[in-house]
Design a protein around this motif. Structure first.
Motif, PDB file in Angstrom:
ATOM      1  N   ALA A 111      15.110  38.620  -3.423  1.00 49.34           N
ATOM      2  CA  ALA A 111      14.533  38.105  -2.181  1.00 49.34           C
ATOM      3  C   ALA A 111      15.540  37.208  -1.462  1.00 49.34           C
ATOM      4  O   ALA A 111      15.616  37.211  -0.236  1.00 49.34           O
ATOM      5  CB  ALA A 111      13.254  37.336  -2.478  1.00 49.34           C
ATOM      6  N   MET A 157      11.210  35.942   3.632  1.00 51.18           N
ATOM      7  CA  MET A 157      11.462  36.658   2.386  1.00 51.18           C
ATOM      8  C   MET A 157      10.153  37.259   1.898  1.00 51.18           C
ATOM      9  O   MET A 157       9.096  36.649   2.029  1.00 51.18           O
ATOM     10  CB  MET A 157      12.006  35.700   1.314  1.00 51.18           C
ATOM     11  N   GLN A 158      10.235  38.458   1.340  1.00 52.21           N
ATOM     12  CA  GLN A 158       9.049  39.116   0.811  1.00 52.21           C
ATOM     13  C   GLN A 158       8.676  38.489  -0.528  1.00 52.21           C
ATOM     14  O   GLN A 158       9.506  38.374  -1.423  1.00 52.21           O
ATOM     15  CB  GLN A 158       9.303  40.603   0.628  1.00 52.21           C
ATOM     16  N   THR A 195      18.638  37.622  -1.257  1.00 48.00           N
ATOM     17  CA  THR A 195      19.672  38.426  -0.597  1.00 48.00           C
ATOM     18  C   THR A 195      19.292  38.794   0.832  1.00 48.00           C
ATOM     19  O   THR A 195      20.147  39.266   1.580  1.00 48.00           O
ATOM     20  CB  THR A 195      19.981  39.714  -1.390  1.00 48.00           C
ATOM     21  N   SER A 196      18.047  38.556   1.226  1.00 47.84           N
ATOM     22  CA  SER A 196      17.658  38.826   2.611  1.00 47.84           C
ATOM     23  C   SER A 196      18.222  37.772   3.566  1.00 47.84           C
ATOM     24  O   SER A 196      18.234  37.972   4.773  1.00 47.84           O
ATOM     25  CB  SER A 196      16.138  38.897   2.743  1.00 47.84           C
ATOM     26  N   THR A 239      14.616  32.455   7.527  1.00 48.81           N
ATOM     27  CA  THR A 239      14.548  33.857   7.136  1.00 48.81           C
ATOM     28  C   THR A 239      13.238  34.101   6.398  1.00 48.81           C
ATOM     29  O   THR A 239      12.859  33.318   5.530  1.00 48.81           O
ATOM     30  CB  THR A 239      15.724  34.211   6.200  1.00 48.81           C
ATOM     31  N   ARG A 281       9.053  40.564  -4.073  1.00 50.86           N
ATOM     32  CA  ARG A 281      10.348  40.842  -4.700  1.00 50.86           C
ATOM     33  C   ARG A 281      10.714  39.743  -5.686  1.00 50.86           C
ATOM     34  O   ARG A 281      10.283  38.600  -5.554  1.00 50.86           O
ATOM     35  CB  ARG A 281      11.440  40.939  -3.630  1.00 50.86           C
ATOM     36  N   LYS A 339      21.166  36.000   5.389  1.00 51.39           N
ATOM     37  CA  LYS A 339      22.488  36.474   5.797  1.00 51.39           C
ATOM     38  C   LYS A 339      23.585  35.706   5.061  1.00 51.39           C
ATOM     39  O   LYS A 339      23.581  34.484   5.021  1.00 51.39           O
ATOM     40  CB  LYS A 339      22.659  36.303   7.302  1.00 51.39           C
TER      41      LYS A 339
END
Length: 65
Positions: free
Chosen positions: A27, A18-19, A29-30, A16, A22, A32
């Motif tokens: 971050a 992540m930015q 929480t991005s 995943t 943040r 799943k």
């Protein structure tokens, strides 16, 4: 916002993106299936500072998470 030299704008964790801008808890929480409560718990268990941005994490801190 002053960015350190080794700041990563995009962080790859568990397949995943992540930015990096943040905060680390939000971050996570991005990913799943990871909510705010679980992300908070993971950060505390890995002893990662919740005030850090995701892009400021070191390689060791990312491995702990």
């Amino acid at each position: 916002l002053i960015l350190p030299e080794n700041f990563q704008h995009i962080l790859r964790v568990m397949n995943t993106n992540m930015q990096g801008e943040r905060k680390i808890m939000y971050a996570l929480t991005s990913i799943k299936g990871v909510g705010r409560r679980y992300a908070n718990l993971c950060c505390k268990k890995a002893e990662v500072d919740l005030r850090k941005r995701a892009g400021e994490l070191t390689e060791d801190e990312v491995k702990k998470l």
